[in-house]
Design a protein around this motif. Structure first.
Motif, mmCIF file in Angstrom:
data_model
loop_
_atom_site.group_PDB
_atom_site.id
_atom_site.type_symbol
_atom_site.label_atom_id
_atom_site.label_comp_id
_atom_site.label_asym_id
_atom_site.label_seq_id
_atom_site.Cartn_x
_atom_site.Cartn_y
_atom_site.Cartn_z
ATOM 1 N N PHE A 151 0.991 -1.060 -0.083
ATOM 2 C CA PHE A 151 -0.085 -0.006 -0.051
ATOM 3 C C PHE A 151 1.012 1.180 -0.011
ATOM 4 C CE2 PHE A 151 0.565 -0.942 4.463
ATOM 5 C CZ PHE A 151 0.730 0.338 5.040
ATOM 6 N N THR A 152 0.296 2.170 -0.370
ATOM 7 C CA THR A 152 1.100 3.567 -0.663
ATOM 8 C C THR A 152 0.187 4.750 -0.027
ATOM 9 O OG1 THR A 152 2.237 2.640 -2.502
ATOM 10 C CG2 THR A 152 2.318 5.269 -2.088
ATOM 11 N N LEU A 153 0.662 5.447 0.838
ATOM 12 C CA LEU A 153 0.211 6.758 1.449
ATOM 13 C C LEU A 153 0.679 7.829 0.844
ATOM 14 C CD1 LEU A 153 -0.701 5.389 5.072
ATOM 15 C CD2 LEU A 153 -1.882 5.294 2.995
ATOM 16 N N ASP A 154 0.286 8.575 -0.160
ATOM 17 C CA ASP A 154 0.950 9.849 -0.672
ATOM 18 C C ASP A 154 0.145 10.997 -0.543
ATOM 19 O OD1 ASP A 154 2.725 11.742 -2.142
ATOM 20 O OD2 ASP A 154 2.798 10.669 -3.820
ATOM 21 N N ARG A 155 0.461 11.751 0.496
ATOM 22 C CA ARG A 155 -0.271 12.967 0.870
ATOM 23 C C ARG A 155 -2.017 12.678 1.065
ATOM 24 N NH1 ARG A 155 1.777 16.003 -4.271
ATOM 25 N NH2 ARG A 155 2.314 13.769 -4.933
ATOM 26 N N ARG A 196 1.996 -5.281 8.227
ATOM 27 C CA ARG A 196 2.973 -5.038 7.249
ATOM 28 C C ARG A 196 2.688 -3.541 7.172
ATOM 29 N NH1 ARG A 196 0.872 -9.349 2.939
ATOM 30 N NH2 ARG A 196 -1.308 -8.338 3.536
ATOM 31 N N ASN A 197 3.934 -2.837 6.443
ATOM 32 C CA ASN A 197 3.767 -1.530 6.181
ATOM 33 C C ASN A 197 4.192 -1.177 4.859
ATOM 34 O OD1 ASN A 197 6.717 -1.446 5.977
ATOM 35 N ND2 ASN A 197 7.210 -1.779 8.131
ATOM 36 N N GLU A 198 4.551 0.002 4.554
ATOM 37 C CA GLU A 198 4.809 0.596 3.212
ATOM 38 C C GLU A 198 6.055 -0.013 2.632
ATOM 39 O OE1 GLU A 198 3.369 4.801 2.071
ATOM 40 O OE2 GLU A 198 3.552 4.972 4.252
#
Length: 358
Positions: A151-155, A196-198
């Motif tokens: 997963f991706t957290l972008d802004r 799990r993380n990015e």
């Protein structure tokens, strides 16, 4: 109740969405409310017109309403799945762009990222999508940075690949909003051993086969996958991992039961098939993108491997896209037995996590 603000989420369900990914995203929210003893999250499901939609496993789901009747929310998450291109309509694009203008946080799970990218809402962003769609999105949306991360957290964009990856993304968000203790307790309730993380990436099929064994073989295959348009000579591949060509060939025969050149060809043909099924790219362009010296050579290899020429497969896909799926319409949905928070109060774990982040 402590007066904490409730975070609201609208899940936009598209035809053929992946039910497992939706459950992986919603269940952590339910458990966050149950374990905290507070309504930290509220969620609402919507389809384009409010009618039932088919999940990819054939289960018809009746949403709470249409996108036009959906309540105002902090986050809108697009739930994609099979045949994602056919689900994108002008109405959906317009609505999603409107949500972006209102500074809503937008997300996509499984192939939901495709819809956001099609609406131009991922330009300049990094995003995740199910690995099967990486190639197609790279070709279709050059202004979007594709990631193999779970997963991706972008802004103000949050995107996740499929399967259980949305669970990790939501646990990360819950931990960030309300503390690691709550996220860890939710993980325990779901018998989920590790959040799990990015930095965790999607596993490609080869890793499923080999696990952590044969790192040199994995490095070579990664090189092959990154150089499909201009294939690397086998001697160069062998030199990269300090092997002779003969050692390289023995390794492929032992673990993958084929020669390196045959495996390389298979990767190129599989990517060609993905692009053939998922994009309108011409067969001539496809041959070049997948490293074939000519279109006739590509067609010959494709027919030998898949049993049909690429032109016939494209024709079948075009005819399938013309079929409109009709959801089952039920007279009225079954009434919910009780409010989810009221139901949570009856659980032994209700309000068992007290130390929430202020």
């Amino acid at each position: 109740m402590t007066g904490r603000p409730v975070s609201s989420i609208v899940f936009l369900l598209l035809d053929q969405f992946t039910l497992m990914s939706l459950a992986s995203a919603v269940e952590p929210l339910r458990m966050a409310n149950q374990l905290s003893g507070q309504e930290l999250y509220r969620w609402h499901t919507a389809s384009a017109d409010g009618n039932p939609v088919w999940a990819s496993d054939g289960v018809p789901i009746t949403p709470d309403g249409s996108i036009l009747s959906a309540p105002s929310a902090d986050i809108v998450i697009v739930c994609g799945g099979v045949g994602i291109q056919a689900t994108v309509t002008g109405e959906l694009v317009k609505w999603l762009r409107g949500q972006a203008r209102y500074s809503k946080r937008l997300g996509g799970i499984c192939t939901g990222s495709w819809v956001l990218a099609r609406a131009g809402l991922l330009d300049g962003y990094e995003c995740s999508v199910h690995w099967e769609w990486l190639a197609a999105m790279q070709e279709a949306f050059p202004r979007v940075t594709l990631s193999t991360s779970l997963f991706t957290l972008d802004r103000d964009r949050l995107t996740s690949s499929g399967g259980t990856a949305p669970l990790d993304m939501m646990l990360h968000l819950i931990g960030r909003d309300h503390g690691h203790e709550l996220a860890a307790a939710i993980s325990d309730m779901f018998v989920y051993e590790r959040i799990r993380n990015e930095q965790d990436h999607q596993r490609v099929p080869l890793k499923h086969m080999l696990g952590t064994q044969q790192p040199k073989l994995q490095d070579i295959v990664a090189l092959m996958e990154a150089n499909l348009e201009e294939p690397i000579d086998l001697d160069e591949l062998a030199a990269y991992v300090a092997l002779s060509r003969r050692q390289l060939e023995r390794m492929f025969q032992k673990y993958l039961h084929c020669s390196p050149s045959r495996y390389y060809l298979r990767l190129r043909l599989i990517r060609a098939r993905q692009l053939l099924k998922q994009t309108p790219i011409s067969i001539v362009e496809l041959a070049v993108l997948c490293g074939f010296v000519s279109t006739p050579h590509f067609s010959k290899c494709y027919r030998e491997y898949f049993g049909v020429p690429p032109s016939d497969e494209r024709s079948v896909m075009d005819s399938e896209r013309s079929i409109v799926l009709k959801p089952v319409i039920r007279a009225s949905p079954a009434p919910m037995p009780m409010n989810v928070m009221e139901q949570a109060r009856g659980e032994a774990t209700f309000a068992s996590v007290k130390n929430l982040k202020p």
